[in-house]
Design a protein around this motif. Structure first.
Motif, mmCIF file in Angstrom:
data_model
loop_
_atom_site.group_PDB
_atom_site.id
_atom_site.type_symbol
_atom_site.label_atom_id
_atom_site.label_comp_id
_atom_site.label_asym_id
_atom_site.label_seq_id
_atom_site.Cartn_x
_atom_site.Cartn_y
_atom_site.Cartn_z
ATOM 1 N N ALA A 44 0.852 -1.186 0.000
ATOM 2 C CA ALA A 44 0.000 0.000 0.000
ATOM 3 C C ALA A 44 0.888 1.235 0.000
ATOM 4 O O ALA A 44 1.886 1.290 0.717
ATOM 5 C CB ALA A 44 -0.920 0.000 1.214
ATOM 6 N N ILE A 45 0.537 2.212 -0.817
ATOM 7 C CA ILE A 45 1.300 3.460 -0.875
ATOM 8 C C ILE A 45 0.329 4.640 -0.854
ATOM 9 O O ILE A 45 -0.828 4.521 -1.250
ATOM 10 C CB ILE A 45 2.202 3.547 -2.128
ATOM 11 N N VAL A 46 0.833 5.788 -0.404
ATOM 12 C CA VAL A 46 0.059 7.023 -0.384
ATOM 13 C C VAL A 46 0.627 7.962 -1.444
ATOM 14 O O VAL A 46 1.832 8.255 -1.447
ATOM 15 C CB VAL A 46 0.117 7.699 0.999
ATOM 16 N N LEU A 54 -3.128 3.583 -2.750
ATOM 17 C CA LEU A 54 -3.175 2.421 -3.627
ATOM 18 C C LEU A 54 -2.874 1.165 -2.826
ATOM 19 O O LEU A 54 -1.962 1.162 -1.990
ATOM 20 C CB LEU A 54 -2.157 2.540 -4.767
ATOM 21 N N VAL A 55 -3.631 0.097 -3.079
ATOM 22 C CA VAL A 55 -3.471 -1.166 -2.368
ATOM 23 C C VAL A 55 -3.501 -2.309 -3.379
ATOM 24 O O VAL A 55 -4.368 -2.347 -4.252
ATOM 25 C CB VAL A 55 -4.591 -1.378 -1.330
ATOM 26 N N LEU A 105 4.363 -1.919 -4.732
ATOM 27 C CA LEU A 105 4.042 -0.675 -5.423
ATOM 28 C C LEU A 105 5.073 0.396 -5.100
ATOM 29 O O LEU A 105 5.606 0.451 -3.996
ATOM 30 C CB LEU A 105 2.649 -0.189 -5.006
ATOM 31 N N TRP A 106 5.313 1.269 -6.080
ATOM 32 C CA TRP A 106 6.231 2.399 -5.864
ATOM 33 C C TRP A 106 5.745 3.588 -6.662
ATOM 34 O O TRP A 106 5.349 3.449 -7.832
ATOM 35 C CB TRP A 106 7.656 2.024 -6.268
ATOM 36 N N LEU A 107 5.773 4.763 -6.032
ATOM 37 C CA LEU A 107 5.418 6.015 -6.692
ATOM 38 C C LEU A 107 6.674 6.619 -7.306
ATOM 39 O O LEU A 107 7.593 7.013 -6.593
ATOM 40 C CB LEU A 107 4.792 6.979 -5.681
ATOM 41 N N ARG A 108 6.701 6.674 -8.622
ATOM 42 C CA ARG A 108 7.872 7.197 -9.333
ATOM 43 C C ARG A 108 7.942 8.715 -9.225
ATOM 44 O O ARG A 108 6.940 9.378 -8.945
ATOM 45 C CB ARG A 108 7.815 6.782 -10.809
ATOM 46 N N PRO A 109 9.128 9.297 -9.457
ATOM 47 C CA PRO A 109 9.256 10.761 -9.398
ATOM 48 C C PRO A 109 8.361 11.487 -10.398
ATOM 49 O O PRO A 109 7.996 12.649 -10.162
ATOM 50 C CB PRO A 109 10.740 10.994 -9.718
ATOM 51 N N ASP A 110 7.996 10.829 -11.507
ATOM 52 C CA ASP A 110 7.136 11.464 -12.498
ATOM 53 C C ASP A 110 5.655 11.332 -12.164
ATOM 54 O O ASP A 110 4.786 11.744 -12.946
ATOM 55 C CB ASP A 110 7.405 10.896 -13.896
ATOM 56 N N GLY A 111 5.329 10.751 -10.978
ATOM 57 C CA GLY A 111 3.941 10.628 -10.575
ATOM 58 C C GLY A 111 3.247 9.370 -11.053
ATOM 59 O O GLY A 111 2.102 9.108 -10.677
#
Length: 214
Positions: A44-46, A54-55, A105-111
Motif C-alpha cells: 500500500a502506498i500514499v 493504492l493497495v 508498489l512504488w510512486l515514481r518521481p514522475d507521478g
C-alpha cells in the motif's frame, strides 16, 4: 497464571462478536476479495499529490467474483477526499491464487506508479507494469517481465536517492537463487532491470530466510 487463563477462556466462550470487523471507527473496505503476504512491500502506498491510497492484493475463487477473479493480481485506489474506492484494476489475470503474488508498489518521481509481482516459485519471471498517466491508477502499460534465472517469489521495492552520486537507484529485493534474497537493480525508475547479486546466502535447497526490508 491458571486464573488468568481461565478468565480468558470464559471471555472467549461467552462472546459472539466477530472480531475481524471490530474497528475503532468506520470500516473502509479497499477490496472485497484480496489476500497478501507480509514478505512483499510496499503493498500500500500514499500518493499525496493525487490524494489517493493504492493497495494491491490477489483474489481467490472462494471470494467475491468467484472463479472469474481467481488468481487475479489487482490494485485499487482509495480517494482520500471523497472516500470512494475504484474498481479493481487487474494487473495480471489468473496468475495464481496465492498470497505471495500481490504486487509491490512504488510512486515514481514522475507521478506514475510501478507495480512488481511474481508467482509463488511458479516460474523464473518477475512481472511489472507502469501506469500510463501520473496520478491515475486505472490505466497501466503492458506487462513486462524479467527472467531471474531461478524460480522467484516476493517483490520489495526500495529507492535509495543518494546512490549513483545523487541520481538515485531503485532496488527490488526478491527471493530467487538458492531460495535466498537476491537483488534486482534499476537505474531508470523501473523501466528496465538487471541482476545485482545475492543479498544473503543461507543453507542449500529448501532452507531460506524470511526477510523484511527497511
Amino acid at each position: 497464571l491458571a486464573g488468568m487463563v481461565a478468565c480468558m477462556v470464559v471471555v472467549l466462550s461467552t462472546s459472539s462478536a466477530r472480531a475481524e470487523m471490530d474497528v475503532a471507527g468506520t470500516l473502509i473496505e479497499f477490496n472485497d476479495n484480496g489476500a497478501w503476504s507480509w514478505f512483499e512491500d510496499e503493498r500500500a502506498i500514499v500518493d499525496a499529490a493525487a490524494g489517493k491510497i493504492l493497495v494491491s492484493s490477489v483474489a481467490n475463487a472462494a471470494g467475491a467474483g468467484g472463479t472469474a477473479r481467481n488468481g487475479d493480481v489487482e490494485v485499487v485506489a482509495y480517494d482520500i477526499a471523497t472516500g470512494q474506492v475504484s474498481a479493481p484494476f487487474t494487473l495480471h489475470d489468473n496468475l495464481e491464487a496465492d498470497d505471495h503474488d500481490s504486487a509491490a508498489l512504488w510512486l515514481r518521481p514522475d507521478g506514475k506508479y510501478l507495480a512488481m509481482y511474481s508467482g509463488h516459485n511458479q516460474d523464473q519471471l518477475t512481472r511489472y507494469r507502469i501506469s500510463t498517466t501520473a496520478g491515475d491508477p486505472t490505466q497501466w502499460g503492458p506487462e513486462q517481465t524479467f527472467n531471474n534465472g531461478a524460480n522467484t517469489t516476493y517483490s520489495n521495492l526500495h529507492h535509495l536517492p543518494d546512490d549513483r552520486g545523487g541520481a538515485g537507484r531503485l532496488y527490488n529485493f526478491t527471493r530467487t537463487s538458492n531460495f535466498n534474497p537476491n537483488i534486482l537493480v534499476s537505474n531508470d525508475h523501473g523501466a528496465t532491470w538487471s541482476i545485482g547479486g545475492r543479498l544473503v546466502t543461507q543453507g542449500v535447497g529448501n532452507q531460506r530466510p524470511y526477510v523484511r526490508y527497511y
